[in-house]
Write a protein that holds these residues in place. Structure first.
Motif, PDB file in Angstrom:
ATOM      1  N   LYS A   5      20.918  59.457  20.810  1.00  0.00           N
ATOM      2  CA  LYS A   5      19.552  60.324  21.302  1.00  0.00           C
ATOM      3  C   LYS A   5      19.599  60.766  22.804  1.00  0.00           C
ATOM      4  O   LYS A   5      20.144  60.076  23.471  1.00  0.00           O
ATOM      5  CB  LYS A   5      18.557  59.860  20.971  1.00  0.00           C
ATOM      6  CG  LYS A   5      18.412  59.690  19.318  1.00  0.00           C
ATOM      7  CD  LYS A   5      17.082  58.929  19.011  1.00  0.00           C
ATOM      8  CE  LYS A   5      17.080  58.405  17.457  1.00  0.00           C
ATOM      9  NZ  LYS A   5      16.012  57.889  17.545  1.00  0.00           N
ATOM     10  N   HIS A   6      19.261  62.228  23.118  1.00  0.00           N
ATOM     11  CA  HIS A   6      19.029  62.663  24.246  1.00  0.00           C
ATOM     12  C   HIS A   6      17.653  63.084  24.496  1.00  0.00           C
ATOM     13  O   HIS A   6      17.245  64.067  23.581  1.00  0.00           O
ATOM     14  CB  HIS A   6      20.068  63.762  24.719  1.00  0.00           C
ATOM     15  CG  HIS A   6      21.627  63.188  24.806  1.00  0.00           C
ATOM     16  ND1 HIS A   6      22.019  62.567  25.881  1.00  0.00           N
ATOM     17  CD2 HIS A   6      22.473  63.279  23.811  1.00  0.00           C
ATOM     18  CE1 HIS A   6      23.189  62.110  25.478  1.00  0.00           C
ATOM     19  NE2 HIS A   6      23.635  62.475  24.148  1.00  0.00           N
ATOM     20  N   PHE A   7      17.101  62.833  25.626  1.00  0.00           N
ATOM     21  CA  PHE A   7      15.560  63.247  25.833  1.00  0.00           C
ATOM     22  C   PHE A   7      15.783  63.954  27.017  1.00  0.00           C
ATOM     23  O   PHE A   7      16.385  63.459  28.059  1.00  0.00           O
ATOM     24  CB  PHE A   7      14.659  62.318  25.802  1.00  0.00           C
ATOM     25  CG  PHE A   7      14.636  61.676  24.597  1.00  0.00           C
ATOM     26  CD1 PHE A   7      13.796  62.316  23.494  1.00  0.00           C
ATOM     27  CD2 PHE A   7      15.157  60.638  24.104  1.00  0.00           C
ATOM     28  CE1 PHE A   7      13.638  61.753  22.202  1.00  0.00           C
ATOM     29  CE2 PHE A   7      15.021  59.932  22.946  1.00  0.00           C
ATOM     30  CZ  PHE A   7      14.465  60.636  22.011  1.00  0.00           C
ATOM     31  N   SER A  28      18.190  58.278  33.425  1.00  0.00           N
ATOM     32  CA  SER A  28      19.811  58.021  33.229  1.00  0.00           C
ATOM     33  C   SER A  28      19.943  58.220  31.806  1.00  0.00           C
ATOM     34  O   SER A  28      19.111  58.794  31.243  1.00  0.00           O
ATOM     35  CB  SER A  28      20.303  56.721  33.454  1.00  0.00           C
ATOM     36  OG  SER A  28      20.039  55.791  32.539  1.00  0.00           O
ATOM     37  N   GLU A  29      21.488  58.461  31.277  1.00  0.00           N
ATOM     38  CA  GLU A  29      21.545  58.616  29.731  1.00  0.00           C
ATOM     39  C   GLU A  29      20.979  57.434  29.158  1.00  0.00           C
ATOM     40  O   GLU A  29      20.954  57.665  27.919  1.00  0.00           O
ATOM     41  CB  GLU A  29      23.119  58.934  29.766  1.00  0.00           C
ATOM     42  CG  GLU A  29      23.424  60.254  30.058  1.00  0.00           C
ATOM     43  CD  GLU A  29      23.094  61.350  29.199  1.00  0.00           C
ATOM     44  OE1 GLU A  29      23.211  61.333  27.998  1.00  0.00           O
ATOM     45  OE2 GLU A  29      22.903  62.194  30.140  1.00  0.00           O
ATOM     46  N   ASP A  30      20.558  56.266  29.820  1.00  0.00           N
ATOM     47  CA  ASP A  30      20.391  55.242  28.710  1.00  0.00           C
ATOM     48  C   ASP A  30      18.662  54.784  28.921  1.00  0.00           C
ATOM     49  O   ASP A  30      18.566  54.091  28.348  1.00  0.00           O
ATOM     50  CB  ASP A  30      20.995  54.007  29.448  1.00  0.00           C
ATOM     51  CG  ASP A  30      22.360  54.345  28.963  1.00  0.00           C
ATOM     52  OD1 ASP A  30      23.030  54.841  28.188  1.00  0.00           O
ATOM     53  OD2 ASP A  30      23.306  53.947  30.092  1.00  0.00           O
ATOM     54  N   ALA A  31      17.885  55.658  29.833  1.00  0.00           N
ATOM     55  CA  ALA A  31      16.529  55.318  29.866  1.00  0.00           C
ATOM     56  C   ALA A  31      15.714  56.524  30.082  1.00  0.00           C
ATOM     57  O   ALA A  31      15.996  57.280  31.093  1.00  0.00           O
ATOM     58  CB  ALA A  31      16.440  53.974  30.741  1.00  0.00           C
ATOM     59  N   VAL A  32      14.391  56.249  29.381  1.00  0.00           N
ATOM     60  CA  VAL A  32      13.441  57.573  30.136  1.00  0.00           C
ATOM     61  C   VAL A  32      11.908  56.426  29.993  1.00  0.00           C
ATOM     62  O   VAL A  32      11.809  55.548  29.619  1.00  0.00           O
ATOM     63  CB  VAL A  32      13.232  58.663  28.813  1.00  0.00           C
ATOM     64  CG1 VAL A  32      14.612  59.319  28.781  1.00  0.00           C
ATOM     65  CG2 VAL A  32      12.931  58.025  27.426  1.00  0.00           C
ATOM     66  N   VAL A  44      14.498  52.423  26.383  1.00  0.00           N
ATOM     67  CA  VAL A  44      16.114  52.465  26.497  1.00  0.00           C
ATOM     68  C   VAL A  44      16.804  52.751  25.283  1.00  0.00           C
ATOM     69  O   VAL A  44      16.391  52.544  24.168  1.00  0.00           O
ATOM     70  CB  VAL A  44      16.509  51.141  27.334  1.00  0.00           C
ATOM     71  CG1 VAL A  44      15.765  50.838  28.406  1.00  0.00           C
ATOM     72  CG2 VAL A  44      16.219  50.157  26.303  1.00  0.00           C
ATOM     73  N   GLN A  45      18.041  53.025  25.479  1.00  0.00           N
ATOM     74  CA  GLN A  45      18.903  53.343  24.334  1.00  0.00           C
ATOM     75  C   GLN A  45      18.929  52.055  23.306  1.00  0.00           C
ATOM     76  O   GLN A  45      18.825  51.081  23.887  1.00  0.00           O
ATOM     77  CB  GLN A  45      20.283  53.688  24.685  1.00  0.00           C
ATOM     78  CG  GLN A  45      20.693  55.276  25.320  1.00  0.00           C
ATOM     79  CD  GLN A  45      20.728  56.074  24.085  1.00  0.00           C
ATOM     80  OE1 GLN A  45      20.694  55.709  22.873  1.00  0.00           O
ATOM     81  NE2 GLN A  45      21.070  57.242  24.497  1.00  0.00           N
ATOM     82  N   PRO A  46      19.161  52.424  22.190  1.00  0.00           N
ATOM     83  CA  PRO A  46      19.275  53.394  21.346  1.00  0.00           C
ATOM     84  C   PRO A  46      17.846  54.119  20.931  1.00  0.00           C
ATOM     85  O   PRO A  46      17.982  55.226  20.171  1.00  0.00           O
ATOM     86  CB  PRO A  46      19.955  53.185  20.083  1.00  0.00           C
ATOM     87  CG  PRO A  46      19.266  51.645  20.043  1.00  0.00           C
ATOM     88  CD  PRO A  46      19.102  51.208  21.273  1.00  0.00           C
ATOM     89  N   TYR A  47      16.918  53.962  21.721  1.00  0.00           N
ATOM     90  CA  TYR A  47      15.594  54.713  21.518  1.00  0.00           C
ATOM     91  C   TYR A  47      15.141  54.610  20.062  1.00  0.00           C
ATOM     92  O   TYR A  47      14.668  55.462  19.474  1.00  0.00           O
ATOM     93  CB  TYR A  47      15.815  56.170  21.958  1.00  0.00           C
ATOM     94  CG  TYR A  47      16.302  56.611  23.186  1.00  0.00           C
ATOM     95  CD1 TYR A  47      15.350  56.362  24.292  1.00  0.00           C
ATOM     96  CD2 TYR A  47      17.457  57.426  23.289  1.00  0.00           C
ATOM     97  CE1 TYR A  47      15.957  56.543  25.534  1.00  0.00           C
ATOM     98  CE2 TYR A  47      17.690  57.692  24.814  1.00  0.00           C
ATOM     99  CZ  TYR A  47      17.196  57.190  25.876  1.00  0.00           C
ATOM    100  OH  TYR A  47      17.644  57.310  27.094  1.00  0.00           O
ATOM    101  N   THR A  48      15.150  53.477  19.647  1.00  0.00           N
ATOM    102  CA  THR A  48      14.869  53.035  18.181  1.00  0.00           C
ATOM    103  C   THR A  48      13.526  53.525  17.948  1.00  0.00           C
ATOM    104  O   THR A  48      12.649  53.114  18.800  1.00  0.00           O
ATOM    105  CB  THR A  48      15.065  51.601  17.903  1.00  0.00           C
ATOM    106  OG1 THR A  48      16.305  51.220  18.162  1.00  0.00           O
ATOM    107  CG2 THR A  48      14.829  51.132  16.369  1.00  0.00           C
TER     108      THR A  48
END
Length: 53
Positions: A5-7, A28-32, A44-48
């Motif tokens: 997923k991308h936000f 980053s690509e791994d956290a918002v 964080v990824q995988p944004y479950t």
């Protein structure tokens, strides 16, 4: 394997545990960082459990 997923900054999202929010920082690509109104949470990824509206 599920696609990643991308936000983006400003995305409106819903999260199973925190409810409705808006992405306020893309670390980053791994956290918002998401503002859910009463609180801010780093997700964080995988944004479950988090999805774009």
């Amino acid at each position: 394997m599920a696609p990643r997923k991308h936000f983006a900054l400003g995305d409106r999202v819903t999260h199973d545990a925190y409810g409705l929010g808006r992405v306020i920082v893309v670390e980053s690509e791994d956290a918002v960082l998401v503002d859910f109104g009463a609180r801010q949470e780093r997700i964080v990824q995988p944004y479950t459990g988090m999805f774009t509206l």
